[in-house]
Design a protein around this motif. Structure first.
Motif, short mmCIF file in Angstrom:
data_model
loop_
_atom_site.label_atom_id
_atom_site.label_comp_id
_atom_site.label_asym_id
_atom_site.label_seq_id
_atom_site.Cartn_x
_atom_site.Cartn_y
_atom_site.Cartn_z
N GLN A 1 13.69 3.86 11.53
CA GLN A 1 12.70 4.94 11.42
C GLN A 1 11.30 4.36 11.28
OE1 GLN A 1 12.96 7.51 8.00
NE2 GLN A 1 11.61 9.05 8.88
N ARG A 2 10.36 4.99 11.98
CA ARG A 2 8.96 4.60 11.87
C ARG A 2 8.32 5.36 10.71
NH1 ARG A 2 7.82 5.42 16.51
NH2 ARG A 2 7.65 3.34 17.40
N ILE A 3 7.65 4.63 9.83
CA ILE A 3 7.01 5.20 8.65
C ILE A 3 5.51 4.89 8.71
CG2 ILE A 3 6.88 5.15 6.12
CD1 ILE A 3 9.48 6.27 6.99
N THR A 4 4.68 5.81 8.23
CA THR A 4 3.24 5.56 8.11
C THR A 4 2.81 5.87 6.68
OG1 THR A 4 2.83 6.12 10.43
CG2 THR A 4 0.94 6.14 8.94
N ILE A 5 2.17 4.90 6.04
CA ILE A 5 1.73 5.06 4.65
C ILE A 5 0.23 4.77 4.56
CG2 ILE A 5 1.82 4.00 2.35
CD1 ILE A 5 4.75 3.74 2.58
N PRO A 6 -0.54 5.65 3.91
CA PRO A 6 -1.97 5.37 3.70
C PRO A 6 -2.16 4.50 2.45
CG PRO A 6 -1.45 7.58 2.93
CD PRO A 6 -0.17 7.00 3.46
N ILE A 7 -2.91 3.43 2.59
CA ILE A 7 -3.23 2.56 1.46
C ILE A 7 -4.74 2.58 1.27
CG2 ILE A 7 -3.17 0.20 0.56
CD1 ILE A 7 -0.58 -0.23 1.95
N SER A 8 -5.17 3.07 0.10
CA SER A 8 -6.60 3.24 -0.16
C SER A 8 -7.15 2.08 -0.97
CB SER A 8 -6.85 4.55 -0.91
OG SER A 8 -6.55 5.65 -0.08
N PHE A 9 -8.37 1.71 -0.63
CA PHE A 9 -9.11 0.69 -1.37
C PHE A 9 -10.36 1.34 -1.95
CE2 PHE A 9 -6.76 -3.06 -0.05
CZ PHE A 9 -6.14 -2.64 1.11
N ARG A 10 -10.50 1.28 -3.27
CA ARG A 10 -11.65 1.85 -3.95
C ARG A 10 -12.38 0.75 -4.69
NH1 ARG A 10 -10.88 5.04 -0.77
NH2 ARG A 10 -10.13 7.18 -0.94
N LEU A 11 -13.67 0.63 -4.46
CA LEU A 11 -14.45 -0.42 -5.10
C LEU A 11 -14.43 -0.28 -6.62
CD1 LEU A 11 -17.49 -0.40 -2.68
CD2 LEU A 11 -15.89 -2.29 -3.00
N PRO A 12 -14.21 -1.39 -7.36
CA PRO A 12 -14.21 -1.31 -8.82
C PRO A 12 -15.58 -0.95 -9.37
CG PRO A 12 -13.29 -3.40 -8.03
CD PRO A 12 -13.93 -2.72 -6.86
N LEU A 13 -15.60 -0.44 -10.59
CA LEU A 13 -16.87 -0.17 -11.26
C LEU A 13 -17.67 -1.47 -11.35
CD1 LEU A 13 -15.63 2.17 -14.12
CD2 LEU A 13 -16.92 2.83 -12.10
N GLY A 14 -18.95 -1.38 -11.05
CA GLY A 14 -19.76 -2.58 -11.05
C GLY A 14 -19.91 -3.16 -9.64
N ALA A 15 -19.10 -2.66 -8.71
CA ALA A 15 -19.21 -3.13 -7.33
C ALA A 15 -19.63 -1.99 -6.41
CB ALA A 15 -17.88 -3.71 -6.86
N GLY A 16 -20.15 -0.92 -7.03
CA GLY A 16 -20.69 0.17 -6.24
C GLY A 16 -19.74 1.32 -6.03
#
Length: 267
Positions: free
Chosen positions: A129-144
């Motif tokens: 089975q083909r799966i698609t997963i969203p992976i989010s990257f959020r800048l840490p506090l202090g990095a904007g």
């Protein structure tokens, strides 16, 4: 005599060639079922070993924000597509929606290094089975920007006097009774639209929503559509779904944004 022998040999060669061609046509006409077929929607989808919540915890714990992306102030979401094999291993891992070379590479690394899955089943047999997963990257506090979060848990917002501040939840929001119980409720209460059934449309609709501090689900909207009435049904299901256990920060409930798939399968 020699002429007769040559004609006989020629006829034999032509007969053999005709037989071989007929056999080839027969093979082309009646192909065997492909054992390596990849499904997008199945009766029993593949799930991560340990469940979705454990997988989300793995993604959050093991995410390594690339230094180059941090310095450049880059963030966002990478949709990673991969195939869950019959053995539960993953293959064909690619960034379906490339964002940044460093972030794409980290998202792919996370999926490849992750735990095995329980393979999908269709008609009583294990399938790919083909799966698609969203992976989010959020800048840490202090990095904007805000602290990193996984693709399943987008953001948490404890309220302050000067407005909401985005932070990383200590305990993410989760369905009452667990994720499996939530998806069972979805399947039990799902009404397959007549138009989608007529057109044989199936797949998954990605829905984004906010889990409020009281556990109610609000701000429901579509992230990925299918059409033919399936989008509206996915929205209805999430809006009518039972309350969740809210996310917590420093022991207090906070709001958290979630993205989940609603699967539609014609049985």
């Amino acid at each position: 005599m020699r002429s007769t022998f040559r004609r006989f040999s020629l006829l034999l060669a032509l007969s053999t060639a005709a037989l071989t061609a007929a056999q080839a046509q027969q093979k082309l006409k009646y192909p065997k079922q492909q054992a390596d077929q990849i499904y997008d929607a199945v009766a029993k989808p593949a799930v991560p070993a340990g469940g979705l919540q454990a997988y989300a915890n793995y993604l959050e714990k093991n995410q390594q924000y690339p230094t180059a992306a941090l310095q450049a102030g880059r963030d966002g979401t990478v949709e990673v597509s991969f195939v869950v094999e019959k053995s539960g291993s993953v293959s064909n891992v690619v960034a379906k929606t490339p964002l940044d070379p460093a972030l794409d590479a980290e998202a792919i690394r996370l999926i490849k290094a992750g735990p095995k899955w329980t393979p999908a089943e269709n008609k009583g047999a294990k399938v790919r089975q083909r799966i698609t997963i969203p992976i989010s990257f959020r800048l840490p506090l202090g990095a904007g920007g805000p602290a990193p979060a996984t693709g399943m848990n987008d953001e948490s917002q404890p309220e302050k006097k000067d407005g909401p501040t985005i932070v990383k939840a200590e305990q993410p929001a989760r369905p009452v009774g667990g994720t499996d119980a939530f998806f069972e409720w979805i399947q039990k209460n799902q009404r397959y639209p007549a138009l989608a059934r007529k057109k044989n449309i199936q797949g998954k609709v990605l829905v984004e929503f906010m889990v409020q501090k009281d556990g109610s689900l609000t701000d429901v909207k579509l992230v990925k559509r299918l059409g033919a009435g399936l989008d509206e049904e996915a929205l209805r299901l999430i809006k009518a779904a039972p309350k969740w256990e809210p996310a917590t920060y420093k022991g207090e409930p906070v709001k958290q944004k979630m993205v989940l798939p609603v699967l539609f399968t014609l049985l």
